[in-house]
Design a protein around this motif. Structure first.
Motif, short mmCIF file in Angstrom:
data_model
loop_
_atom_site.label_atom_id
_atom_site.label_comp_id
_atom_site.label_asym_id
_atom_site.label_seq_id
_atom_site.Cartn_x
_atom_site.Cartn_y
_atom_site.Cartn_z
N HIS A 88 1.13 -1.33 0.11
CA HIS A 88 -0.24 -0.10 -0.22
C HIS A 88 1.41 1.41 0.31
O HIS A 88 1.97 1.27 0.52
N ARG A 146 -0.43 1.51 7.13
CA ARG A 146 -1.81 1.30 7.38
C ARG A 146 -1.67 1.16 9.35
O ARG A 146 -2.37 2.16 10.12
N ARG A 198 -8.14 7.01 3.04
CA ARG A 198 -8.62 5.66 3.36
C ARG A 198 -8.27 5.05 2.19
O ARG A 198 -7.50 3.74 2.25
N LYS A 200 -5.32 1.41 1.48
CA LYS A 200 -6.26 -0.30 1.00
C LYS A 200 -5.85 -0.53 -0.38
O LYS A 200 -5.95 -1.27 0.29
#
Length: 457
Positions: free
Chosen positions: A313, A317, A333, A337
């Protein structure tokens, strides 16, 4: 026992042609264009490869594969185009002048060509395949990942560390990577020559000037960890400069001259009561002063620091921003993801949108439209103008200079995957492909900028 469809040949470099249909770039018409396309595609990586060839020769476990097309006596390399391109530049330095490379890279390459002329012959061992079709299976396994185990299965960090054994240079590299996470250029740490650092760390005079000691292969320090990391990073930044080669640190006199040059850039630290070990990731993650135990996100939550080499990603995270604007928050967001290796175009485009929305909201929040107009002059404000405006304001508000300037370099450098220019080409250039791994590493260098921006919203 080798399949009869493949035979070993030894042939002069100049009897090998580059593959004009190389998958690394769009098809070209002639050899000059193919060589230039490799230069454009690889840039400084090609010079790193040339340097390794000069110092160590061609890898005996990675032999170029060639074919003879349409009955021609000449060979065409279908696997190993980077190596053959590097060899052609080293063997014929006149090609370097017209190569599409930055001048510092050309100078470095010319010095390597001089050394190549003395040390190497102009012949290359290759594997001759009966046809391009016969070569395709091996090329696919070489370049398309693990293929469930049939392809190249990369080592993880632990395997690499075990292979390297006691390596003060590697320990120093990993220590800096963790200690200065978010405040240093991740690409500097990925590309600088560890062997040159090893030579410096093996010199007692250099270690003394850095407050370092080396006993039984274990690197230790007698000054505080933060200063130790910053001083090591200064050296690492310098060692990866195009005009700094192994010749600058090879002999004792070379290292003495290098130390005299770098010493004014080093910082005096606080002496510690006793020496402490620099043990790469193991030391950095367990130390009470390490970023892994003390770094906080803008929201105040502690988090780990995932490796850019294993992350899928763009935004880790564990990184959290206080994004309270609805659209920006939704994009943020999604960027945390979406798998960038599966959707590099989507992530690259969204990253550009997230950058511009963040800048626009900051400019609106802090009433910087006048400052933006002053930066833009008579032009309509561009994304670069917005970056410059916000950078100036963040520095004025006390944001850490090293963090903000490192990100600014990434946004404005033409070589950076996170640069405004390359993000623009993702949208507007029909032939440009984003570099997923490069984007992840560039984000790591820019993350501190976004944290500073959103922390002040």
């Amino acid at each position: 026992m080798m399949d009869p469809k493949y035979t070993e040949v030894i042939t002069p470099i100049e009897s090998i042609d580059l593959y004009v249909a190389n998958p690394r770039f769009d098809p070209v018409e002639d050899q000059r264009s193919a060589l230039h396309a490799v230069c454009i595609d690889q840039g400084s990586k090609l010079i790193q490869l040339a340097e390794d060839i000069v110092h160590s020769g061609l890898s005996p476990i990675d032999i170029p594969m060639v074919v003879q097309i349409d009955g021609h006596s000449r060979y065409t390399v279908v696997e190993g185009n980077r190596r053959v391109a590097a060899l052609k530049l080293l063997a014929q330095p006149t090609r370097i002048d017209e190569a599409p490379l930055a001048e510092p890279l050309k100078k470095r390459l010319k010095r390597l060509a001089e050394a190549f002329k003395v040390k190497h012959q102009d012949e290359v061992k290759c594997v001759l395949a009966a046809s391009v079709e016969d070569a395709k299976h091996w090329i696919q396994l070489r370049h398309t990942g693990e293929n469930k185990g049939a392809g190249v299965v990369s080592w993880d960090g632990a395997s690499t560390a075990r292979f390297r054994g006691n390596s003060p240079g590697y320990d120093a590299l990993e220590f800096v990577r963790i200690k200065l996470a978010g405040a240093c250029d991740a690409e500097v740490l990925d590309r600088f020559p560890v062997t040159n650092l090893e030579r410096l760390l093996g010199d007692p005079a250099f270690r003394k000037s850095m407050g370092l000691e080396l006993k039984g292969g274990q690197l230790t320090s007698t000054i505080d960890p933060q200063t130790t990391a910053k001083n090591l990073y200064v050296v690492m930044q310098d060692l990866q400069q195009p005009d700094v080669t192994v010749g600058h640190v090879y002999t004792k006199d070379d290292r003495k001259a290098y130390l005299a040059k770098i010493k004014p850039q080093l910082t005096s630290g606080t002496p510690t009561k006793e020496s402490w070990k620099i043990e790469g990731r193991g030391n950095a993650e367990s130390s009470p002063n390490s970023p892994a135990s003390t770094a906080k996100s803008a929201s105040g939550k502690k988090g780990s620091l995932p490796s850019s080499k294993t992350r899928n990603h763009l935004i880790p995270r564990a990184t959290t921003f206080p994004v309270d604007a609805t659209k920006a928050n939704d994009i943020y967001r999604e960027l945390r993801k979406l798998d960038i290796r599966l959707y590099p175009f989507s992530v690259a485009v969204m990253a550009r949108v997230f950058l511009e929305i963040s800048l626009d909201l900051f400019i609106q929040k802090h009433k910087l439209k006048g400052a933006l107009a002053a930066v833009a002059g008579k032009q309509d404000p561009t994304l670069r103008h917005k970056v410059e405006c916000v950078r100036t304001d963040l520095l004025a508000k006390g944001a850490e200079k090293t963090v903000i300037n490192s990100a600014f370099t990434k946004f404005t450098s033409t070589d950076s995957p996170f640069s405004i220019g390359q993000l623009h080409m993702v949208v507007h250039n029909a032939h440009f492909h984003p570099d997923a791994v490069g984007l992840i590493r560039a984000w790591d260098s820019c993350e501190g900028f976004f944290l500073a921006l959103w922390d002040r919203m």
